[in-house]
Design an enzyme around this catalytic site. Structure first.
Site, short mmCIF file in Angstrom:
data_model
loop_
_atom_site.label_atom_id
_atom_site.label_comp_id
_atom_site.label_asym_id
_atom_site.label_seq_id
_atom_site.Cartn_x
_atom_site.Cartn_y
_atom_site.Cartn_z
N LYS A 294 27.59 -19.52 -7.43
CA LYS A 294 27.37 -18.99 -6.07
C LYS A 294 28.54 -19.38 -5.16
O LYS A 294 29.68 -19.47 -5.64
CB LYS A 294 26.01 -19.46 -5.55
CG LYS A 294 24.88 -19.05 -6.51
CD LYS A 294 23.50 -19.22 -5.96
CE LYS A 294 22.49 -18.72 -7.00
NZ LYS A 294 21.10 -18.83 -6.56
N HIS B 188 22.37 -9.26 -7.82
CA HIS B 188 21.63 -10.53 -7.64
C HIS B 188 20.76 -10.40 -6.40
O HIS B 188 21.15 -9.75 -5.42
CB HIS B 188 22.64 -11.68 -7.50
CG HIS B 188 21.97 -13.02 -7.55
ND1 HIS B 188 21.36 -13.56 -6.45
CD2 HIS B 188 21.80 -13.89 -8.56
CE1 HIS B 188 20.85 -14.74 -6.79
NE2 HIS B 188 21.09 -14.97 -8.07
N GLU C 42 14.97 -11.81 -12.59
CA GLU C 42 14.93 -12.87 -11.58
C GLU C 42 13.73 -12.65 -10.70
O GLU C 42 13.81 -11.85 -9.75
CB GLU C 42 16.07 -12.71 -10.60
CG GLU C 42 17.44 -12.69 -10.99
CD GLU C 42 18.20 -12.81 -9.67
OE1 GLU C 42 18.68 -13.91 -9.45
OE2 GLU C 42 18.25 -11.86 -8.88
N SER D 221 14.59 -20.19 -11.42
CA SER D 221 15.11 -21.55 -11.52
C SER D 221 14.81 -22.19 -12.87
O SER D 221 13.68 -22.15 -13.34
CB SER D 221 14.43 -22.43 -10.46
OG SER D 221 15.23 -22.45 -9.32
N GLY E 284 21.41 -23.38 -9.22
CA GLY E 284 21.70 -24.74 -8.78
C GLY E 284 22.08 -25.71 -9.90
O GLY E 284 23.03 -26.48 -9.76
P1 PGA Z 1 18.41 -21.35 -8.89
O1 PGA Z 1 19.00 -19.87 -8.81
O2 PGA Z 1 18.54 -21.76 -10.33
O3 PGA Z 1 19.27 -22.15 -7.98
O4 PGA Z 1 16.99 -21.25 -8.47
C1 PGA Z 1 18.66 -18.96 -9.81
C2 PGA Z 1 19.37 -17.66 -9.56
O5 PGA Z 1 19.88 -17.42 -8.47
O6 PGA Z 1 19.42 -16.84 -10.53
#
Ligand code: PGA
Length: 262
Positions: free
Chosen positions: A12, A95, A167, A215, A237
C-alpha cells in the site's frame, strides 16, 4: 494441486525507497526458494524501479498496485501499464481502497484489466462486497456484476492466466474489518470460480488462481489456504512485517510439503 501457491504482499502507501530496500533485504534473508510457492511484492510505484534492480527473481516477482488504462498521452500524474512492462509482472486492479476512495467504477476496472492484458502484465483483479452489501444479501449479485464487467473484453486464455482476489471489504483492516472465518468465505470463493466457469468454461475456471484477500497473518493464514478454492493470499498489513510475511510463506510451504508436493 499443481498450481503454485501465490502469496502477494500489498505494501500500500507505506515505505520510502530505503525502507523498502531494507524490507526486501530482510525478506530475502528469510525466504527460501520454493518450487511450488510464488511470492509477489507490490511496493509503491516510486519504489518499483529500485526494487527491480535489487530483487532476486528466483524468489520474488513484483506487482504494481495500480496503473492508468491508456497507454500514453496527456494524463498528468498517471503511469501507464505500458511503462510498467519491464518492471512489474502483475498489477493489482480494483482493490477496494481504489474503488471506495478513488471512485473506480466497474467500467474503469474493466478498462484497466484489458490494458494490463494488452501490455502483457497479469492482472490481480480484486472483487468483494462491503459489510452493508453482505448484510443486505447482495454478495452474489455484486460478485457477478464485478466479474462479468471486469472480464468482459478477455478471451478464455487471458482469464486462465490471471488472478482474482476475493476481498470481503468487511474483513480488511483498512475498513475496521473483523476477521472472516474461513468457513464464511469458502462459498463465496467457490461462487467466483463457478462464475468464471459460466463465463469462460471449465478449463479457465480450474486454471485461474483465486486468492483470499481479507486480513491474514502468519497465525491465521493456514485456515484460508485450506479452503478448497483458495490458491493463495493477498496480504495487506502483515506484509510490512518481515517476520509475519515470511511466516505466511513458511506456512504455505509447510502445507504443500505435508500434502506431499513440496
Ligand atoms: P489487510 O489488507 O491485510 O491489511 O487487512 C488486506 C487487503 O487490503 O487486501
Amino acid at each position: 494441486m499443481n498450481k503454485r501457491t501465490l502469496i502477494v504482499g500489498n505494501w500500500k502507501m507505506h515505505m520510502n525507497t530505503s525502507q523498502a530496500s531494507m524490507l526486501l533485504h530482510r525478506l530475502h534473508e528469510r525466504i527460501k526458494i520454493h518450487r511450488n510457492i510464488e511470492v509477489v511484492l507490490a511496493p509503491s510505484m516510486l519504489v518499483l524501479q529500485p526494487l527491480s534492480m535489487q530483487i532476486d527473481r528466483r524468489k520474488f516477482r513484483l506487482a504494481a498496485q495500480n496503473a492508468y488504462h491508456k497507454d500514453e498521452g496527456a494524463f498528468t500524474g498517471e503511469v501507464s501499464f505500458t511503462m510498467l512492462q519491464d518492471l512489474a509482472h502483475y498489477v493489482i486492479i480494483g482493490h477496494s481502497e481504489r474503488r471506495l476512495y478513488f471512485h473506480e467504477d466497474l467500467d474503469l476496472v474493466r478498462d484497466k484489466v484489458a490494458a494490463a492484458v494488452r501490455n502483457g502484465i497479469m492482472p490481480i483483479l480484486c472483487v468483494g462486497e462491503t459489510d452493508h452489501e453482505r448484510k443486505a444479501g447482495e454478495t452474489r449479485q455484486l460478485l457477478h456484476d464485478q466479474l462479468t464487467t471486469a472480464l468482459a473484453n478477455l478471451t478464455a486464455s487471458d482469464v486462465e492466466e490471471m488472478v482474482i482476489a476475493y476481498e470481503p471489504v468487511w474483513a480488511i483492516s483498512t475498513f475496521g474489518g473483523q476477521l472472516a472465518k474461513p468457513s464464511d468465505v469458502a462459498k463465496d470463493m467457490e461462487f467466483i470460480r463457478k462464475q468464471v466457469a459460466d463465463l469462460y468454461g471449465k478449463r479457465a475456471a480450474s486454471r485461474v488462481r483465486i486468492l483470499y484477500g481479507g486480513s491474514v497473518d502468519d497465525q491465521t493464514v493456514r485456515g484460508y489456504l485450506e479452503i478448497e478454492d483458495c490458491d493463495g493470499v493477498l496480504v495487506g498489513g502483515a506484509s510490512l512485517n518481515y517476520h509475519k510475511f515470511s511466516g505466511i510463506v513458511d506456512a504455505a510451504y509447510r502445507m504443500r510439503h505435508e500434502s506431499g508436493d513440496e
